[in-house]
Design a protein around this motif. Sequence first.
Motif, PDB file in Angstrom:
ATOM      1  N   UNK A 237     -14.030   8.682 -23.066  1.00  0.00           N
ATOM      2  CA  UNK A 237     -14.671   8.127 -24.233  1.00  0.00           C
ATOM      3  C   UNK A 237     -13.685   8.102 -25.405  1.00  0.00           C
ATOM      4  N   UNK A 238     -13.727   7.027 -26.147  1.00  0.00           N
ATOM      5  CA  UNK A 238     -12.889   6.888 -27.323  1.00  0.00           C
ATOM      6  C   UNK A 238     -13.785   6.638 -28.527  1.00  0.00           C
ATOM      7  N   UNK A 239     -13.509   7.355 -29.609  1.00  0.00           N
ATOM      8  CA  UNK A 239     -14.309   7.220 -30.836  1.00  0.00           C
ATOM      9  C   UNK A 239     -13.676   6.162 -31.735  1.00  0.00           C
ATOM     10  N   UNK A 240     -14.532   5.306 -32.274  1.00  0.00           N
ATOM     11  CA  UNK A 240     -14.113   4.278 -33.216  1.00  0.00           C
ATOM     12  C   UNK A 240     -14.978   4.347 -34.461  1.00  0.00           C
ATOM     13  N   UNK A 241     -14.445   3.810 -35.535  1.00  0.00           N
ATOM     14  CA  UNK A 241     -15.190   3.680 -36.775  1.00  0.00           C
ATOM     15  C   UNK A 241     -15.190   2.202 -37.145  1.00  0.00           C
TER      16      UNK A 241
ATOM     17  N   UNK B  74     -16.122  12.982 -36.143  1.00  0.00           N
ATOM     18  CA  UNK B  74     -15.364  12.409 -35.019  1.00  0.00           C
ATOM     19  C   UNK B  74     -14.468  13.468 -34.375  1.00  0.00           C
ATOM     20  N   UNK B  75     -15.039  14.615 -34.027  1.00  0.00           N
ATOM     21  CA  UNK B  75     -14.182  15.643 -33.424  1.00  0.00           C
ATOM     22  C   UNK B  75     -13.637  15.201 -32.077  1.00  0.00           C
TER      23      UNK B  75
ATOM     24  N   UNK C  79      -9.668   3.388 -34.771  1.00  0.00           N
ATOM     25  CA  UNK C  79     -10.015   4.488 -33.873  1.00  0.00           C
ATOM     26  C   UNK C  79      -9.889   5.804 -34.648  1.00  0.00           C
ATOM     27  N   UNK C  80     -10.609   6.816 -34.177  1.00  0.00           N
ATOM     28  CA  UNK C  80     -10.678   8.089 -34.896  1.00  0.00           C
ATOM     29  C   UNK C  80      -9.307   8.738 -35.057  1.00  0.00           C
TER      30      UNK C  80
END
Length: 184
Positions: free
Chosen positions: A1-5, A182-183, A83-84
Motif C-alpha cells: 500500500x502506498x499513501x497519497x495526498x 500518514x505514518x 505521495x506521503x
Amino acid sequence: MTRYVALLRGINVNGITIAMTDLAETFHELGYTDVKTVLASGNVIFSIDSPLVDKTDAAALKARIEKALAARFDYEAWIVLVDAESLDRIVRAYPFDADRDGWHPYVMFSSDPGHLSELAGHRKELEAAEERIELGHGVLYWEVRKSVGIKSAFSKKSAKLKYRNTTTTRNLHTLHKLLELTPG
C-alpha cells in the motif's frame, strides 16, 4: 500500500461547498482505502494498492480523481497529488523559520513545474521585510507577514487565472497535520 495526498484547489470557497464526508465517500467509491480528510479545505489522504510507476500513472490517477469529483460535485475539479514520502521531504526542507512570530509559512504545490519556476522568477521583486519565496524540489516555499497576507505582491501574482488549475497552497502547519495521519 502506498499513501497519497490529494490537495484539492478551490473548494469551500466561492460557492463550491463540499462536505468532507461526501469527499471521503467519493474516494472510497473509487476504490481507495484508509481515506481521511483533514480540515475543510480539500486535503484527502488515501492508500492505493501499489506505487505509481511513472508520470503517466500519476497523471492517470489525477485525471481519474478529478473526473469523479467533477461528476459528483458539479464543478471543475483540480488537484495536486503527492505521495506521503515526498510530502515528508517537502515539509522537512522548508527553508524559512516555520515558527517565526507574526509570519505565515506556506508551500505552493503545482501540477505544472513550469508555473512554479515562473512564479519563482518574481523573487527579486518582493519586499523581503514582507515576504520571501524560494523554489524547492517540485514546490515553491513562501513566507509572508500575517499583517500583509493576501494583499502581498506574491499573493497577487500567484492568484492570476493562468495558475488557477495547476497550483494550490497549503500552510505548513496543515501539512504537518497531514503527515501525522500518514505514518509508515
